[in-house]
Scaffold this motif. Sequence first.
Motif, PDB file in Angstrom:
ATOM      1  N   ASP A 324       0.996  -1.172   0.063  1.00 38.89           N
ATOM      2  CA  ASP A 324       0.043  -0.161   0.076  1.00 38.89           C
ATOM      3  C   ASP A 324       0.921   1.288  -0.098  1.00 38.89           C
ATOM      4  OD1 ASP A 324      -2.312   1.427   0.175  1.00 38.89           O
ATOM      5  OD2 ASP A 324      -2.472   1.377   2.452  1.00 38.89           O
ATOM      6  N   PHE A 326       1.625   5.861  -0.381  1.00 38.38           N
ATOM      7  CA  PHE A 326       1.298   7.265  -0.170  1.00 38.38           C
ATOM      8  C   PHE A 326       2.607   7.802  -0.704  1.00 38.38           C
ATOM      9  CE2 PHE A 326       0.894  11.204   2.096  1.00 38.38           C
ATOM     10  CZ  PHE A 326      -0.467  11.426   1.961  1.00 38.38           C
ATOM     11  N   PRO A 364      -1.800   0.385   8.814  1.00 41.39           N
ATOM     12  CA  PRO A 364      -2.137   1.531   8.295  1.00 41.39           C
ATOM     13  C   PRO A 364      -2.809   1.590   6.889  1.00 41.39           C
ATOM     14  CG  PRO A 364       0.229   1.476   8.190  1.00 41.39           C
ATOM     15  CD  PRO A 364      -0.330   0.180   8.956  1.00 41.39           C
ATOM     16  N   HIS A 365      -3.780   2.354   6.559  1.00 36.89           N
ATOM     17  CA  HIS A 365      -4.384   2.356   5.252  1.00 36.89           C
ATOM     18  C   HIS A 365      -3.727   3.674   4.588  1.00 36.89           C
ATOM     19  CE1 HIS A 365      -8.069   2.562   2.380  1.00 36.89           C
ATOM     20  NE2 HIS A 365      -6.986   1.833   1.782  1.00 36.89           N
ATOM     21  N   LEU A 366      -2.604   3.388   3.991  1.00 36.10           N
ATOM     22  CA  LEU A 366      -1.779   4.457   3.385  1.00 36.10           C
ATOM     23  C   LEU A 366      -2.556   5.061   2.151  1.00 36.10           C
ATOM     24  CD1 LEU A 366       1.778   3.182   3.870  1.00 36.10           C
ATOM     25  CD2 LEU A 366       0.542   5.375   4.842  1.00 36.10           C
ATOM     26  N   ALA A 368      -5.403   5.801   1.707  1.00 35.55           N
ATOM     27  CA  ALA A 368      -6.444   6.669   2.102  1.00 35.55           C
ATOM     28  C   ALA A 368      -5.959   7.994   2.903  1.00 35.55           C
ATOM     29  CB  ALA A 368      -7.536   6.231   2.945  1.00 35.55           C
ATOM     30  N   GLY A 369      -4.507   7.883   2.782  1.00 33.43           N
ATOM     31  CA  GLY A 369      -3.857   9.226   3.599  1.00 33.43           C
ATOM     32  C   GLY A 369      -4.132  10.500   2.811  1.00 33.43           C
ATOM     33  N   MET A 382      -3.663   9.136   8.411  1.00 31.56           N
ATOM     34  CA  MET A 382      -4.339   7.927   7.786  1.00 31.56           C
ATOM     35  C   MET A 382      -4.757   7.124   8.867  1.00 31.56           C
ATOM     36  SD  MET A 382      -1.156   7.088   8.916  1.00 31.56           S
ATOM     37  CE  MET A 382      -0.228   7.865   7.664  1.00 31.56           C
ATOM     38  N   HIS A 384      -6.297   3.331  10.379  1.00 34.13           N
ATOM     39  CA  HIS A 384      -5.836   2.092  10.207  1.00 34.13           C
ATOM     40  C   HIS A 384      -6.942   1.025  10.231  1.00 34.13           C
ATOM     41  CE1 HIS A 384      -1.644   3.011  12.076  1.00 34.13           C
ATOM     42  NE2 HIS A 384      -2.502   4.249  12.230  1.00 34.13           N
ATOM     43  N   VAL A 390      -6.309   7.265  14.223  1.00 36.96           N
ATOM     44  CA  VAL A 390      -5.713   7.740  13.164  1.00 36.96           C
ATOM     45  C   VAL A 390      -4.525   8.273  13.535  1.00 36.96           C
ATOM     46  CG1 VAL A 390      -5.975   9.940  12.059  1.00 36.96           C
ATOM     47  CG2 VAL A 390      -7.782   8.780  12.016  1.00 36.96           C
ATOM     48  N   VAL A 424     -13.184  11.032   8.711  1.00 37.07           N
ATOM     49  CA  VAL A 424     -12.807   9.867   9.077  1.00 37.07           C
ATOM     50  C   VAL A 424     -13.707   8.845   9.226  1.00 37.07           C
ATOM     51  CG1 VAL A 424     -11.826   9.573  11.100  1.00 37.07           C
ATOM     52  CG2 VAL A 424     -10.678   8.062   9.454  1.00 37.07           C
ATOM     53  N   SER A 516      -7.788  11.210  -2.203  1.00 37.04           N
ATOM     54  CA  SER A 516      -6.734  10.245  -2.474  1.00 37.04           C
ATOM     55  C   SER A 516      -6.592  10.309  -4.140  1.00 37.04           C
ATOM     56  CB  SER A 516      -7.325   8.638  -2.494  1.00 37.04           C
ATOM     57  OG  SER A 516      -8.520   8.724  -3.227  1.00 37.04           O
TER      58      SER A 516
END
Length: 517
Positions: A324, A326, A364-366, A368-369, A382, A384, A390, A424, A516
Motif C-alpha cells: 500500500d 502514499f 495503516p491504510h496509506l 487513504a492518506g 491516515m 488503520h 488515526v 474519517v 486520494s
Amino acid sequence: MPRVCLLLLTLLLAGPVAADAAAGPADLYAEHCAACHGQARLGGMGPALLPGNLSRLSPEATRAVIRDGRAATQMPAFGDALGDEAIDALADWVRRPPAEPPTWEMADIVASQRVPHPFGSLPDVPVFDADPLNLFVVVESGDHHASVLDGDDFERIHRFPTRYALHGGPKYTPDGRYVFFGSRDGWITKFDLYNLEVVAEVRAGLNMRNIAVSADGRYVMAANYLPHSLVLFDAHDLDPMRVYPVADAAGESSRVSAVYAAPPRGSFIAALKDLREVWEIPWPQPSEPVVATGHMATPLAPRHGHDTPSFEVRRIPVPDYLDDFFFDPGYRHVIGAARGGEGGMVIDLDSGERVADLPLEGMPHLGAGITWEYRGRRVMAMPHLSRAAVSIIDMSDWSLLETLETDGPGFFMRSHADSPYAWVDVFFGPHRDRVHVIDKASLEIVETLTPAPGKTAAHVEFDRDGEHALLSIWDREGAVVVYDAETLEERRRLPMDKPSGKYNVWNKTRYEEGTSH
C-alpha cells in the motif's frame, strides 16, 4: 428460445432432485453458468468466476447469489432448479482455482477491444449546463451503476450501467472530459462525460487491481493480479501498446498491488505484492516543462534522478514487500506499508534509499492518506484497518506527531485545502454507522456524526471549493448525504443504491491535497 433458457426450463420441470443426481459441479457450471460467465470461467456477459475475482464474496454469499440471483442484474435465481447440495457444490467449485491456470495475453486484449465512438467523433461541447469541472461521478455498487451529479446543485444529470465490481477509484483526463473505470475482472471502460456515452472498452486482465492515467491524459496503465502483469494503453481509444510481465531478474513473478500516476515525475509507479521492488515507468515528456496545478509541487518537469527511456522499467529495490502506497506532494518519496501491516517505510524514489521507518501499528491504510499544513509544517494522516486510531506524521522528519483514538478501525479519510476539517469513517467494527470530524488546527475530534443509525457511513468527498462534504450511506437502500463543510449541517440526502464512492472532477484532476490520487 436461447439454449440457457431451455436448459433452465428443463430443470424447472424436472425438479431439483433430478438436477442434483444428473451432474457434478463442473457439469452444472457448463449447463447453467458457462453461457454468461464463459466456458473457462473467464467472464463474458457475466463477470469472471475465479477465486481472486470472488474474494469479496463470502462462501455463504456465493451460495446466496446462485440460489437467489442478483436484483437489477441478469443473474437469475437457481433455487427452484437446483437443490441445496448442488448449489453448495457449485459454489465451492467456482471458488477453487481451475485445473489449467488461465492466461490473458496481448492477442486476447486486442480481441476484447471495442470502440463504439472513436476519439474525436463526438461533439466537444457538454450536453448539460453544469460546470464540467465540478461534477461528481458516484459509483453505486449495489446494482453496478454510476451516477453523474452536478456539484453545484447536486442534481443527478445521468445514471448508467457499469461493469461488475468496479475496483479502485475512477480516473479522469486532465481536462475532466473523460473518466476511466476499472473492474475487478479486468475491464477498462472509457466514458465521455460531455456526451454521457461509453466511447471505448478493453479487457486488460482477468483480475485487475486498478488503473492510472498519465498527467497529460494520453496513456492508461492497468495493474493485474491475474495474470501477473502491467498493461499500457493509448488513452484515445484504449489501443493496447505493451504488456509488462512482472517478474524479478530470477524470473520470480508477482501480482501487482496497484499502479499510480506520479505527475511531477512524469511516470507511473507500481506497487508489487510478491517482490521486494517498486517499479517506475516514465511516459514521454513534453519539450517544455508544465506547471502543476492545485497543491502538487511545482514545476512538473520530471526529476527522476536517472535516465530511464520512456515506457521502460526502472526497478527500485526495497527492503520489504510494500502493498500500500502514499506519496508526498512532490512525489519525491513513497511511503509504503510493509506486509503484515506493522509499520511502514519511506523510500526516496530518486536514490532508491530507505530514509525512514514509520511506527504505524494496526495495518495503516496509506492509500487513504491525506496531507495538510499544520503550524508551518506538512503532516500526513491516515486511518488503520485493524486499529481504532488515526495516525498523524510530521513529514519534515517522519516522526509520529499524534495518534487519535477513534470508535473503530477506518477505511477512508478525506479533507480539502479550503476546509478546516478532516473526516474519517470507522468502517470496520460495531460503530460503522459513525464518522468523525477532526479539526486540522487542533488535531482533535470535534464532532461525531451518525447519519443513518445501523448503516455503514463511509467515503467523504468534497466539492470543488470545499464548501460541501458528500458522505455515502453504504447500503442497498443507501444515500449520498450532502453536508455544509463548515457548519456540519445536513443540506440534502440523495437516495442511492450502495454508493461506494464519489469522485469530484476538480479535486481528482488538480490533485487536491485532501483526497486520494
